[in-house]
Scaffold this motif. Structure first.
Motif, PDB file in Angstrom:
ATOM      1  N   ALA A  39       0.837  -1.212   0.000  1.00  0.00           N
ATOM      2  CA  ALA A  39       0.000   0.000   0.000  1.00  0.00           C
ATOM      3  C   ALA A  39       0.868   1.256   0.000  1.00  0.00           C
ATOM      4  O   ALA A  39       0.562   2.218  -0.719  1.00  0.00           O
ATOM      5  N   ASP A  40       1.935   1.269   0.786  1.00  0.00           N
ATOM      6  CA  ASP A  40       2.841   2.427   0.798  1.00  0.00           C
ATOM      7  C   ASP A  40       3.378   2.702  -0.598  1.00  0.00           C
ATOM      8  O   ASP A  40       3.451   3.849  -1.031  1.00  0.00           O
ATOM      9  N   ASN A  41       3.760   1.650  -1.299  1.00  0.00           N
ATOM     10  CA  ASN A  41       4.306   1.797  -2.640  1.00  0.00           C
ATOM     11  C   ASN A  41       3.259   2.289  -3.629  1.00  0.00           C
ATOM     12  O   ASN A  41       3.546   3.124  -4.476  1.00  0.00           O
ATOM     13  N   LEU A  42       2.052   1.774  -3.522  1.00  0.00           N
ATOM     14  CA  LEU A  42       0.997   2.206  -4.440  1.00  0.00           C
ATOM     15  C   LEU A  42       0.624   3.669  -4.239  1.00  0.00           C
ATOM     16  O   LEU A  42       0.382   4.392  -5.198  1.00  0.00           O
ATOM     17  N   LEU A  43       0.605   4.106  -2.990  1.00  0.00           N
ATOM     18  CA  LEU A  43       0.154   5.466  -2.690  1.00  0.00           C
ATOM     19  C   LEU A  43       1.280   6.503  -2.682  1.00  0.00           C
ATOM     20  O   LEU A  43       1.013   7.702  -2.664  1.00  0.00           O
ATOM     21  N   TYR A  44       2.521   6.054  -2.718  1.00  0.00           N
ATOM     22  CA  TYR A  44       3.661   6.967  -2.629  1.00  0.00           C
ATOM     23  C   TYR A  44       3.576   8.149  -3.588  1.00  0.00           C
ATOM     24  O   TYR A  44       3.668   9.306  -3.152  1.00  0.00           O
ATOM     25  N   PRO A  45       3.404   7.928  -4.898  1.00  0.00           N
ATOM     26  CA  PRO A  45       3.386   9.100  -5.786  1.00  0.00           C
ATOM     27  C   PRO A  45       2.172   9.998  -5.553  1.00  0.00           C
ATOM     28  O   PRO A  45       2.230  11.204  -5.781  1.00  0.00           O
ATOM     29  N   LEU A  46       1.087   9.427  -5.089  1.00  0.00           N
ATOM     30  CA  LEU A  46      -0.111  10.238  -4.847  1.00  0.00           C
ATOM     31  C   LEU A  46       0.080  11.157  -3.647  1.00  0.00           C
ATOM     32  O   LEU A  46      -0.465  12.254  -3.600  1.00  0.00           O
ATOM     33  N   HIS A  47       0.862  10.713  -2.679  1.00  0.00           N
ATOM     34  CA  HIS A  47       1.171  11.537  -1.514  1.00  0.00           C
ATOM     35  C   HIS A  47       2.299  12.529  -1.802  1.00  0.00           C
ATOM     36  O   HIS A  47       2.371  13.587  -1.200  1.00  0.00           O
ATOM     37  N   THR A  48       3.172  12.178  -2.720  1.00  0.00           N
ATOM     38  CA  THR A  48       4.413  12.915  -2.917  1.00  0.00           C
ATOM     39  C   THR A  48       4.307  14.044  -3.926  1.00  0.00           C
ATOM     40  O   THR A  48       4.880  15.108  -3.732  1.00  0.00           O
TER      41      THR A  48
END
Length: 167
Positions: A39-48
């Motif tokens: 989940a961290d990997n999937l959401l990383y660009p969306l948060h960043t």
């Protein structure tokens, strides 16, 4: 030699670099996995990346929920991968498919895919190609390099052989 790159009929000189980076995404042959869970990997660009937040705000959408993330994982054959699993523990082929889904969640217009089926078996390769095909059917475009599956791609092809180019 010269030329002009265009994005939606705008010259590269008229488009901010951040916009180019949000609209055109690179899917490298060797995936980049950050420390943390799937989940961290999937959401990383969306948060960043702020540009994605702007897009979500424009559409009155929020970040994908767990159900959406799982559905995307299933679309590329990762049915048995839990969102809480450490991403670094995935096989190379699983990491490649995780990387594809992460990229798709950023909603680019164009994907530059370098050997997206490298390191995955035939069944998984077909799922990856099907997922990229659906992306195209939804209005996106994919520039794909492949040594193996070139004949399965039924759109425009550019074949490089020695010093010549065939279209």
């Amino acid at each position: 030699m010269g030329g002009v790159l265009r994005l939606n009929d705008q010259s590269h000189r008229q488009v901010a670099i951040a916009r180019w980076r949000s609209e055109i995404a690179l899917l490298p042959q060797k995936p980049v996995i950050i420390p943390g869970t799937v989940a961290d990997n999937l959401l990383y660009p969306l948060h960043t990346f702020g540009i994605q937040k702007e897009r979500l705000d424009e559409r009155h959408e929020s970040l994908p929920n767990a159900e959406t993330l799982e559905k995307e994982l299933h679309s590329v054959g990762l049915h048995d991968i839990r969102l809480e699993r450490e991403a670094g523990s995935l096989s190379g082929g699983q990491q490649a498919r995780l990387s594809l889904i992460r990229l798709l969640l950023t909603q680019p217009q164009i994907i530059l895919a370098d050997e997206p089926t490298a390191g995955v078996d035939k069944a998984a390769s077909e799922l990856v190609l099907d997922r990229l095909q659906r992306f195209c059917e939804q209005g996106g475009a994919v520039l794909l390099t492949s040594h193996v599956y070139a004949e399965q791609v039924n759109e425009a092809k550019i074949v490089l052989e020695a010093q010549s180019i065939k279209t």
